[in-house]
Motif scaffolding. Structure first.
Motif, PDB file in Angstrom:
ATOM      1  N   GLU A 176     -31.442  22.382 -12.807  1.00 16.29           N
ATOM      2  CA  GLU A 176     -30.745  21.343 -13.563  1.00 16.29           C
ATOM      3  C   GLU A 176     -30.368  21.843 -14.954  1.00 16.29           C
ATOM      4  O   GLU A 176     -29.286  21.528 -15.467  1.00 16.29           O
ATOM      5  CB  GLU A 176     -31.626  20.101 -13.663  1.00 16.29           C
ATOM      6  CG  GLU A 176     -31.801  19.378 -12.328  1.00 16.29           C
ATOM      7  CD  GLU A 176     -32.804  18.249 -12.413  1.00 16.29           C
ATOM      8  OE1 GLU A 176     -33.551  18.192 -13.427  1.00 16.29           O
ATOM      9  OE2 GLU A 176     -32.844  17.422 -11.481  1.00 16.29           O
ATOM     10  N   ALA A 177     -31.273  22.625 -15.567  1.00 14.56           N
ATOM     11  CA  ALA A 177     -30.976  23.175 -16.895  1.00 14.56           C
ATOM     12  C   ALA A 177     -29.798  24.139 -16.819  1.00 14.56           C
ATOM     13  O   ALA A 177     -28.939  24.167 -17.717  1.00 14.56           O
ATOM     14  CB  ALA A 177     -32.212  23.884 -17.450  1.00 14.56           C
ATOM     15  N   TRP A 178     -29.740  24.939 -15.752  1.00 16.36           N
ATOM     16  CA  TRP A 178     -28.621  25.869 -15.571  1.00 16.36           C
ATOM     17  C   TRP A 178     -27.309  25.096 -15.417  1.00 16.36           C
ATOM     18  O   TRP A 178     -26.299  25.458 -16.024  1.00 16.36           O
ATOM     19  CB  TRP A 178     -28.860  26.741 -14.347  1.00 16.36           C
ATOM     20  CG  TRP A 178     -27.711  27.653 -14.041  1.00 16.36           C
ATOM     21  CD1 TRP A 178     -27.390  28.832 -14.651  1.00 16.36           C
ATOM     22  CD2 TRP A 178     -26.682  27.439 -13.051  1.00 16.36           C
ATOM     23  NE1 TRP A 178     -26.246  29.364 -14.108  1.00 16.36           N
ATOM     24  CE2 TRP A 178     -25.790  28.537 -13.127  1.00 16.36           C
ATOM     25  CE3 TRP A 178     -26.450  26.431 -12.116  1.00 16.36           C
ATOM     26  CZ2 TRP A 178     -24.682  28.640 -12.298  1.00 16.36           C
ATOM     27  CZ3 TRP A 178     -25.347  26.541 -11.288  1.00 16.36           C
ATOM     28  CH2 TRP A 178     -24.471  27.638 -11.376  1.00 16.36           C
ATOM     29  N   LEU A 179     -27.336  24.013 -14.646  1.00 14.25           N
ATOM     30  CA  LEU A 179     -26.139  23.201 -14.490  1.00 14.25           C
ATOM     31  C   LEU A 179     -25.690  22.619 -15.830  1.00 14.25           C
ATOM     32  O   LEU A 179     -24.499  22.625 -16.152  1.00 14.25           O
ATOM     33  CB  LEU A 179     -26.404  22.059 -13.502  1.00 14.25           C
ATOM     34  CG  LEU A 179     -26.451  22.431 -12.014  1.00 14.25           C
ATOM     35  CD1 LEU A 179     -26.941  21.239 -11.197  1.00 14.25           C
ATOM     36  CD2 LEU A 179     -25.085  22.883 -11.518  1.00 14.25           C
ATOM     37  N   SER A 180     -26.652  22.132 -16.599  1.00 14.15           N
ATOM     38  CA  SER A 180     -26.317  21.558 -17.903  1.00 14.15           C
ATOM     39  C   SER A 180     -25.656  22.591 -18.804  1.00 14.15           C
ATOM     40  O   SER A 180     -24.695  22.281 -19.527  1.00 14.15           O
ATOM     41  CB  SER A 180     -27.576  21.000 -18.578  1.00 14.15           C
ATOM     42  OG  SER A 180     -28.113  19.916 -17.841  1.00 14.15           O
ATOM     43  N   ARG A 181     -26.148  23.822 -18.748  1.00 17.30           N
ATOM     44  CA  ARG A 181     -25.562  24.880 -19.585  1.00 17.30           C
ATOM     45  C   ARG A 181     -24.136  25.204 -19.150  1.00 17.30           C
ATOM     46  O   ARG A 181     -23.316  25.630 -19.963  1.00 17.30           O
ATOM     47  CB  ARG A 181     -26.426  26.146 -19.536  1.00 17.30           C
ATOM     48  CG  ARG A 181     -27.757  26.012 -20.254  1.00 17.30           C
ATOM     49  CD  ARG A 181     -28.393  27.376 -20.474  1.00 17.30           C
ATOM     50  NE  ARG A 181     -28.656  28.089 -19.233  1.00 17.30           N
ATOM     51  CZ  ARG A 181     -29.776  27.971 -18.529  1.00 17.30           C
ATOM     52  NH1 ARG A 181     -30.730  27.152 -18.940  1.00 17.30           N
ATOM     53  NH2 ARG A 181     -29.948  28.667 -17.417  1.00 17.30           N
ATOM     54  N   THR A 182     -23.837  24.994 -17.874  1.00 21.11           N
ATOM     55  CA  THR A 182     -22.478  25.263 -17.393  1.00 21.11           C
ATOM     56  C   THR A 182     -21.524  24.114 -17.710  1.00 21.11           C
ATOM     57  O   THR A 182     -20.320  24.244 -17.512  1.00 21.11           O
ATOM     58  CB  THR A 182     -22.462  25.497 -15.863  1.00 21.11           C
ATOM     59  OG1 THR A 182     -22.780  24.265 -15.194  1.00 21.11           O
ATOM     60  CG2 THR A 182     -23.436  26.584 -15.461  1.00 21.11           C
ATOM     61  N   GLY A 183     -22.081  22.991 -18.161  1.00 24.24           N
ATOM     62  CA  GLY A 183     -21.248  21.835 -18.468  1.00 24.24           C
ATOM     63  C   GLY A 183     -21.239  20.792 -17.375  1.00 24.24           C
ATOM     64  O   GLY A 183     -20.458  19.839 -17.419  1.00 24.24           O
ATOM     65  N   VAL A 184     -22.117  20.933 -16.374  1.00 24.31           N
ATOM     66  CA  VAL A 184     -22.218  19.958 -15.288  1.00 24.31           C
ATOM     67  C   VAL A 184     -23.446  19.091 -15.524  1.00 24.31           C
ATOM     68  O   VAL A 184     -24.561  19.606 -15.633  1.00 24.31           O
ATOM     69  CB  VAL A 184     -22.328  20.662 -13.916  1.00 24.31           C
ATOM     70  CG1 VAL A 184     -22.530  19.632 -12.813  1.00 24.31           C
ATOM     71  CG2 VAL A 184     -21.086  21.498 -13.642  1.00 24.31           C
TER      72      VAL A 184
END
Length: 206
Positions: free
Chosen positions: A93-101
């Protein structure tokens, strides 16, 4: 992205149900064709649920201009599988947030197999009666999905409280225990036991 990675559908197949709205929002083309083809090939409703949700995830990453090399199916499993640890899910989820998702918004756009059934029947005129009766295996999957989702919501809510003055917590792991009680015979079992033993001792013929 290669053409093989794209799912593309005729505009006229758009509908107003959740799957139709989501496909339009994310610009997913060809989804209905894919669902019809996979269904004809014998795919279950649960498999079609995964097809839709992976298409949503793929479109969300594409919309964030991510030139990703990670496997969409693997990302989806990390977000949704009951066997995924809280740490792995949080990391994903943190990786997705960093991508803008936004992972919470993304998860809200995922569909259930019941939604797929409704879409097939009401929007695509597909007979889904062959899966009308629910198997114990399907019931187990649905219950585990609901329990995992509920536990995840509680866990994330508690983690958000760490930023609240006067609230202190370490890394939490939430466990959701479900029991089934019968009002007729008074028996009570953990849900896993209830399913494994084929219900309670009530005599339905009596």
């Amino acid at each position: 992205m290669s053409d093989a990675d794209r799912v593309a559908v005729p505009r006229q197949s758009a509908c107003s149900c959740k799957i139709g709205r989501t496909a339009e929002t994310y610009g997913i083309e060809g989804l209905d064709d894919r669902l019809l083809t996979d269904r004809e090939d014998g795919a279950s409703l649960r498999r079609l649920e995964t097809v839709v949700n992976e298409a949503v995830l793929r479109a969300a990453l594409r919309g964030a201009d991510i030139d990703y090399v990670r496997d969409v199916s693997a990302i989806y499993r990390k977000l949704t599988d009951d066997d995924t640890s809280a740490g792995v899910r949080t990391e994903t989820e943190a990786w997705l947030s960093r991508t803008g998702v936004d992972p919470d918004e993304l998860r809200g756009d995922f569909v259930s197999y019941q939604t797929v059934r409704t879409h097939l029947r009401s929007c695509l005129d597909v007979d889904t009666t062959r899966e009308r009766s629910l198997s114990v295996e399907d019931a187990e999957g649905t219950i585990e999905w609901a329990r995992s989702r509920s536990s995840g919501i509680v866990e994330r809510t508690i983690e958000r409280l760490r930023d609240t003055d006067g609230f202190h917590s370490g890394s939490v792991d939430v466990t959701h225990v479900i029991r089934v009680s019968c009002a007729d015979c008074g028996a009570s079992y953990p849900v896993e036991t209830f399913l494994e033993r084929g219900g309670c001792d009530c005599d339905t013929d009596g």
